[in-house]
Design a protein around this motif. Structure first.
Motif, PDB file in Angstrom:
ATOM      1  N   PHE A 184       0.818  -1.216   0.000  1.00  0.00           N
ATOM      2  CA  PHE A 184       0.000   0.000   0.000  1.00  0.00           C
ATOM      3  C   PHE A 184       0.855   1.271   0.000  1.00  0.00           C
ATOM      4  O   PHE A 184       0.352   2.356  -0.286  1.00  0.00           O
ATOM      5  N   LEU A 185       2.137   1.128   0.335  1.00  0.00           N
ATOM      6  CA  LEU A 185       2.997   2.299   0.508  1.00  0.00           C
ATOM      7  C   LEU A 185       3.305   2.984  -0.809  1.00  0.00           C
ATOM      8  O   LEU A 185       3.383   2.353  -1.854  1.00  0.00           O
ATOM      9  N   GLY A 186       3.487   4.298  -0.729  1.00  0.00           N
ATOM     10  CA  GLY A 186       3.860   5.074  -1.896  1.00  0.00           C
ATOM     11  C   GLY A 186       2.869   6.188  -2.167  1.00  0.00           C
ATOM     12  O   GLY A 186       1.981   6.473  -1.366  1.00  0.00           O
ATOM     13  N   THR A 187       3.056   6.804  -3.333  1.00  0.00           N
ATOM     14  CA  THR A 187       2.187   7.899  -3.757  1.00  0.00           C
ATOM     15  C   THR A 187       1.224   7.386  -4.816  1.00  0.00           C
ATOM     16  O   THR A 187       1.636   6.720  -5.768  1.00  0.00           O
ATOM     17  N   TRP A 188      -0.033   7.715  -4.641  1.00  0.00           N
ATOM     18  CA  TRP A 188      -1.107   7.289  -5.522  1.00  0.00           C
ATOM     19  C   TRP A 188      -1.762   8.532  -6.116  1.00  0.00           C
ATOM     20  O   TRP A 188      -2.026   9.506  -5.411  1.00  0.00           O
ATOM     21  N   ILE A 189      -2.045   8.509  -7.415  1.00  0.00           N
ATOM     22  CA  ILE A 189      -2.609   9.651  -8.127  1.00  0.00           C
ATOM     23  C   ILE A 189      -4.032   9.305  -8.568  1.00  0.00           C
ATOM     24  O   ILE A 189      -4.259   8.266  -9.200  1.00  0.00           O
ATOM     25  N   LEU A 190      -4.978  10.184  -8.245  1.00  0.00           N
ATOM     26  CA  LEU A 190      -6.380   9.941  -8.562  1.00  0.00           C
ATOM     27  C   LEU A 190      -6.622   9.924 -10.070  1.00  0.00           C
ATOM     28  O   LEU A 190      -6.178  10.814 -10.795  1.00  0.00           O
ATOM     29  N   ASP A 191      -7.326   8.910 -10.526  1.00  0.00           N
ATOM     30  CA  ASP A 191      -7.800   8.819 -11.910  1.00  0.00           C
ATOM     31  C   ASP A 191      -9.263   9.282 -11.879  1.00  0.00           C
ATOM     32  O   ASP A 191     -10.165   8.490 -11.580  1.00  0.00           O
ATOM     33  N   THR A 192      -9.486  10.562 -12.155  1.00  0.00           N
ATOM     34  CA  THR A 192     -10.831  11.131 -12.010  1.00  0.00           C
ATOM     35  C   THR A 192     -11.823  10.481 -12.974  1.00  0.00           C
ATOM     36  O   THR A 192     -12.999  10.316 -12.623  1.00  0.00           O
ATOM     37  N   ASP A 193     -11.375  10.110 -14.162  1.00  0.00           N
ATOM     38  CA  ASP A 193     -12.282   9.502 -15.140  1.00  0.00           C
ATOM     39  C   ASP A 193     -12.785   8.126 -14.693  1.00  0.00           C
ATOM     40  O   ASP A 193     -13.896   7.723 -15.047  1.00  0.00           O
ATOM     41  N   ALA A 194     -11.991   7.407 -13.928  1.00  0.00           N
ATOM     42  CA  ALA A 194     -12.375   6.068 -13.478  1.00  0.00           C
ATOM     43  C   ALA A 194     -13.125   6.096 -12.149  1.00  0.00           C
ATOM     44  O   ALA A 194     -13.635   5.069 -11.703  1.00  0.00           O
ATOM     45  N   SER A 195     -13.199   7.264 -11.516  1.00  0.00           N
ATOM     46  CA  SER A 195     -13.815   7.397 -10.196  1.00  0.00           C
ATOM     47  C   SER A 195     -15.300   7.738 -10.323  1.00  0.00           C
ATOM     48  O   SER A 195     -15.758   8.218 -11.363  1.00  0.00           O
ATOM     49  N   ASP A 196     -16.057   7.479  -9.252  1.00  0.00           N
ATOM     50  CA  ASP A 196     -17.506   7.715  -9.248  1.00  0.00           C
ATOM     51  C   ASP A 196     -17.905   8.305  -7.903  1.00  0.00           C
ATOM     52  O   ASP A 196     -17.725   7.662  -6.868  1.00  0.00           O
ATOM     53  N   PHE A 197     -18.429   9.529  -7.920  1.00  0.00           N
ATOM     54  CA  PHE A 197     -18.784  10.233  -6.695  1.00  0.00           C
ATOM     55  C   PHE A 197     -20.293  10.426  -6.587  1.00  0.00           C
ATOM     56  O   PHE A 197     -20.898  11.064  -7.449  1.00  0.00           O
ATOM     57  N   GLU A 198     -20.896   9.870  -5.538  1.00  0.00           N
ATOM     58  CA  GLU A 198     -22.307  10.111  -5.253  1.00  0.00           C
ATOM     59  C   GLU A 198     -22.480  11.392  -4.444  1.00  0.00           C
ATOM     60  O   GLU A 198     -23.495  12.069  -4.562  1.00  0.00           O
ATOM     61  N   GLN A 199     -21.492  11.691  -3.606  1.00  0.00           N
ATOM     62  CA  GLN A 199     -21.576  12.856  -2.723  1.00  0.00           C
ATOM     63  C   GLN A 199     -20.506  13.861  -3.126  1.00  0.00           C
ATOM     64  O   GLN A 199     -19.316  13.564  -3.095  1.00  0.00           O
ATOM     65  N   GLY A 200     -20.928  15.043  -3.521  1.00  0.00           N
ATOM     66  CA  GLY A 200     -19.988  16.093  -3.876  1.00  0.00           C
ATOM     67  C   GLY A 200     -19.444  15.929  -5.279  1.00  0.00           C
ATOM     68  O   GLY A 200     -19.633  14.903  -5.935  1.00  0.00           O
ATOM     69  N   ASP A 201     -18.772  16.969  -5.734  1.00  0.00           N
ATOM     70  CA  ASP A 201     -18.159  16.950  -7.063  1.00  0.00           C
ATOM     71  C   ASP A 201     -16.797  16.279  -6.985  1.00  0.00           C
ATOM     72  O   ASP A 201     -16.076  16.459  -6.007  1.00  0.00           O
ATOM     73  N   PRO A 202     -16.419  15.540  -8.013  1.00  0.00           N
ATOM     74  CA  PRO A 202     -15.075  14.963  -8.008  1.00  0.00           C
ATOM     75  C   PRO A 202     -14.035  16.084  -8.063  1.00  0.00           C
ATOM     76  O   PRO A 202     -14.280  17.127  -8.656  1.00  0.00           O
ATOM     77  N   PRO A 203     -12.898  15.875  -7.423  1.00  0.00           N
ATOM     78  CA  PRO A 203     -11.851  16.905  -7.459  1.00  0.00           C
ATOM     79  C   PRO A 203     -11.226  16.993  -8.844  1.00  0.00           C
ATOM     80  O   PRO A 203     -11.319  16.059  -9.650  1.00  0.00           O
ATOM     81  N   LYS A 204     -10.560  18.134  -9.102  1.00  0.00           N
ATOM     82  CA  LYS A 204      -9.782  18.272 -10.338  1.00  0.00           C
ATOM     83  C   LYS A 204      -8.613  17.305 -10.315  1.00  0.00           C
ATOM     84  O   LYS A 204      -8.266  16.695 -11.316  1.00  0.00           O
ATOM     85  N   SER A 205      -7.985  17.206  -9.146  1.00  0.00           N
ATOM     86  CA  SER A 205      -6.850  16.297  -8.983  1.00  0.00           C
ATOM     87  C   SER A 205      -6.694  15.959  -7.509  1.00  0.00           C
ATOM     88  O   SER A 205      -7.165  16.693  -6.637  1.00  0.00           O
ATOM     89  N   ALA A 206      -6.030  14.834  -7.257  1.00  0.00           N
ATOM     90  CA  ALA A 206      -5.785  14.423  -5.873  1.00  0.00           C
ATOM     91  C   ALA A 206      -4.645  13.416  -5.839  1.00  0.00           C
ATOM     92  O   ALA A 206      -4.430  12.673  -6.805  1.00  0.00           O
TER      93      ALA A 206
END
Length: 138
Positions: free
Chosen positions: A8-30
């Protein structure tokens, strides 16, 4: 413990296109960074919201350790972090003994994708689930 935490260790970059948010808007980046501090899992989250607001947050917990009592944040009073098998690291935030927020961090078979399924239970209102898909930074 470190052996279970290692994948699990390391840096992980959000793939906004593959993510699904029911609550709130997806971030631009994370990004999500997970470090091992002498057996403690340290989570550092950095996010740029859709409106450009930057949020940085950090928490740490002992995997498979005891429930940790928190100060009076108002929303939760305790949390715990446990392994559910070797590929799922789960945190639960509780209030009055009830789990109101749960985040399951599941590794792909390749170890290059981390899917975080975060469920929030709003008492007497509803339950929301956000699914964030992160790719391991190279």
């Amino acid at each position: 413990m470190s052996d279970k935490l290692s994948p699990f260790l390391g840096t992980w970059i959000l793939d906004t296109d593959a993510s699904d948010f029911e609550q709130g808007d997806p971030p631009k980046s994370a990004t999500l960074r997970i470090d091992d501090n002498f057996g403690m899992a340290v989570f550092t989250m950095n996010q740029v919201a859709a409106d450009g607001q930057v949020t940085n947050d950090t928490f740490e917990a002992l995997p498979d350790g005891p429930e940790i009592k928190l100060g009076k944040s108002g929303l939760v009073d305790a949390m715990r972090l446990v392994f559910d098998g070797s590929d799922n690291l789960v945190s639960e935030a509780r209030r009055g003994g009830l789990t109101i927020m749960k985040a399951e961090r599941r590794l792909s078979d390749s170890g290059n994708t981390l899917t975080v399924t975060q469920t929030v239970h709003l008492v007497d209102v509803s339950t929301f689930t956000n699914i964030s898909v992160y790719r391991k930074a190279q």
